[in-house]
Write a protein that holds these residues in place. Structure first.
Motif, PDB file in Angstrom:
ATOM      1  N   GLU A  42       1.187  -1.520   0.144  1.00  0.00           N
ATOM      2  CA  GLU A  42      -0.083  -0.154  -0.354  1.00  0.00           C
ATOM      3  C   GLU A  42       0.782   1.222   0.053  1.00  0.00           C
ATOM      4  N   SER A  43       1.996   1.198   0.287  1.00  0.00           N
ATOM      5  CA  SER A  43       2.731   2.776   0.433  1.00  0.00           C
ATOM      6  C   SER A  43       4.174   2.484   0.106  1.00  0.00           C
ATOM      7  N   TRP A  45       6.919   2.984   1.255  1.00  0.00           N
ATOM      8  CA  TRP A  45       7.081   2.956   2.650  1.00  0.00           C
ATOM      9  C   TRP A  45       7.270   1.534   2.854  1.00  0.00           C
ATOM     10  N   ARG A  46       6.064   0.557   2.437  1.00  0.00           N
ATOM     11  CA  ARG A  46       5.752  -0.917   2.338  1.00  0.00           C
ATOM     12  C   ARG A  46       6.502  -1.587   1.896  1.00  0.00           C
ATOM     13  N   ARG A 120       4.503  -4.665  11.827  1.00  0.00           N
ATOM     14  CA  ARG A 120       2.570  -4.911  13.134  1.00  0.00           C
ATOM     15  C   ARG A 120       2.926  -6.096  14.142  1.00  0.00           C
ATOM     16  N   PHE A 138       5.187   1.950  17.987  1.00  0.00           N
ATOM     17  CA  PHE A 138       4.455   3.183  17.030  1.00  0.00           C
ATOM     18  C   PHE A 138       4.120   4.105  18.275  1.00  0.00           C
ATOM     19  N   ARG A 178      -0.456   4.605  17.756  1.00  0.00           N
ATOM     20  CA  ARG A 178       0.118   6.205  17.255  1.00  0.00           C
ATOM     21  C   ARG A 178      -1.416   7.189  17.545  1.00  0.00           C
ATOM     22  N   TYR A 202      -4.094   3.649   4.965  1.00  0.00           N
ATOM     23  CA  TYR A 202      -2.791   3.781   4.992  1.00  0.00           C
ATOM     24  C   TYR A 202      -2.474   3.862   3.676  1.00  0.00           C
ATOM     25  N   HIS A 229      -1.993   8.752  10.589  1.00  0.00           N
ATOM     26  CA  HIS A 229      -0.762   8.604  10.616  1.00  0.00           C
ATOM     27  C   HIS A 229       0.104   7.632   9.436  1.00  0.00           C
ATOM     28  N   CYS A 278       9.400   6.580  10.619  1.00  0.00           N
ATOM     29  CA  CYS A 278       9.174   5.624  10.801  1.00  0.00           C
ATOM     30  C   CYS A 278      10.242   4.407   9.928  1.00  0.00           C
TER      31      CYS A 278
HETATM   32  O1  GYE Z   1       3.463   3.352   8.454  1.00  0.00           O
HETATM   33  C1  GYE Z   1       2.465   2.835   6.176  1.00  0.00           C
HETATM   34  C2  GYE Z   1       2.380   1.137   6.236  1.00  0.00           C
HETATM   35  O2  GYE Z   1       3.079  -1.025   9.480  1.00  0.00           O
HETATM   36  C3  GYE Z   1       4.032   0.787   9.912  1.00  0.00           C
HETATM   37  O3  GYE Z   1       1.912   0.764   7.435  1.00  0.00           O
HETATM   38  C4  GYE Z   1       3.804   0.683   9.023  1.00  0.00           C
HETATM   39  C5  GYE Z   1       2.806   0.955   8.349  1.00  0.00           C
HETATM   40  C6  GYE Z   1       3.355   2.267   7.514  1.00  0.00           C
HETATM   41  O4  GYE Z   1       1.502   1.723   4.641  1.00  0.00           O
HETATM   42  O5  GYE Z   1       3.518   2.968   5.795  1.00  0.00           O
END
Ligand code: GYE
Length: 326
Positions: A42-43, A45-46, A120, A138, A178, A202, A229, A278
């Protein structure tokens, strides 16, 4: 003759000393198979989190079976079951949500396969079902976001500050923690309150959709701060705000979590005020924990491994922010 014997003994002693002092080579762990189940894509980041773990495992020459659950818990459970059926040596996985993992974790336990949770967390009642949890703190991230807001408004203690919280997926551990961390920090100031929470799961699209909906119903008028978040939802929110006269970063203070390169650009442009980092670079920590476990060194693997993180904000030196890899 005597001299010869002395030199021989000396040589022998030298040899023994050298062998004894030689740094310990890491144990070569051949043909180790690790099943890695990631929760989604999804991101950015992921994606960085996935790459970091795959790289860390490959560096240690483990064979990796990688599956992505695409934000579907049932799918992730099936992926983990397939690792168990394959009899992998260890399972690494990101639990999409907090609940519902006990049956599959018990199956892994019965099969004698260790599990490491990454990123997570799951509900702590079942904490003996996994070897270690390696991820960010978190709650501390939420705290840092709240502290920024407290500091930003510290000269206006009489003014009522309304916060809109753009939350992640309801049932995921970072969402709850968070929120808790943020509320704990702003709870120290009488005048700052979260007056509304909306959920953007997210993702950028959902973030944009929920903010657009609030704009449509004229519900952003009273809001001073947007606490989001994650960066993807913030980017969605910024997109939605383009259709209004609200100036993000000025009329609306924006605090976000993750620290993607594209959000640092928004911070530099003044449209975002604070970015709580993060850290997605879990690969080293994961590979290290597996190595230790396979070496029989399990006493030294902490049940919780937190990764270091920082904060970037318009109160700091924006030029010195190191290039992000995500
Ligand atoms: O912040 C987000 C991702 O679980 C910390 O999940 C992760 C979160 C992160 O989709 O961008």
């Amino acid at each position: 003759m005597k001299n010869k014997l002395v030199s021989l003994l000396f040589l022998l002693w030298l040899l023994i000393t050298l062998v004894a002092c030689k740094p310990k080579e890491p144990t070569v762990q051949n043909n180790i198979v690790i099943g890695f189940s990631q929760s989604g894509t999804e991101s950015s980041w992921r994606k960085a989190h996935t790459t970091s773990i795959l790289d860390g495992l490959k560096k240690n020459k483990y064979q990796v079976i990688y599956r992505n659950g695409l934000m579907d818990q049932e799918r992730q459970i099936q992926d983990i079951r397939s690792f168990i059926a394959y009899r992998v040596d260890m399972i690494v996985f990101t639990p999409l949500t907090k609940d519902g993992w006990e049956p599959v974790l018990k199956e892994a336990e019965q099969a004698g396969i260790d599990v490491i949770l990454v990123d997570r967390d799951i509900n702590s009642a079942s904490s003996d079902l996994y070897l270690s949890h390696i991820g960010p703190s978190f709650k501390a991230e939420g705290n840092r976001a709240g502290i920024y807001v407290n500091n930003y408004f510290k000269e206006q203690p009489e003014r009522k500050i309304n916060v809109l919280e753009l939350s992640g997926l309801t049932s995921a551990s970072p969402t709850t923690l968070r929120s808790d961390g943020f509320r704990e920090a702003i709870g120290r100031e009488q005048n700052i309150t979260v007056i509304q929470t909306v959920y953007g799961d997210y993702t950028r699209n959902k973030g944009k959709e929920v903010i657009r909906n609030l704009i449509k119903h004229n519900q952003l008028k009273e809001i001073d701060v947007l606490f989001s978040h994650n960066d993807e939802m913030t980017l969605g929110a910024l997109d939605a705000l383009k259709e209004t006269a609200i100036q993000p970063g000025k009329d609306l203070i924006i605090v976000t979590i993750d620290g993607q390169e594209n959000i640092i650009e928004e911070l530099r442009a003044g449209r975002v005020n604070c970015v709580v980092e993060c850290n997605p670079q879990a690969g080293y920590y994961v590979a290290r924990a597996i190595e230790r476990r396979l070496d029989g060194d399990n006493k030294q693997i902490p049940h919780e491994i937190y990764m270091p993180e920082t904060v970037f904000s318009d109160q700091g030196d924006l030029d010195s922010i190191p290039t992000r890899n995500y």
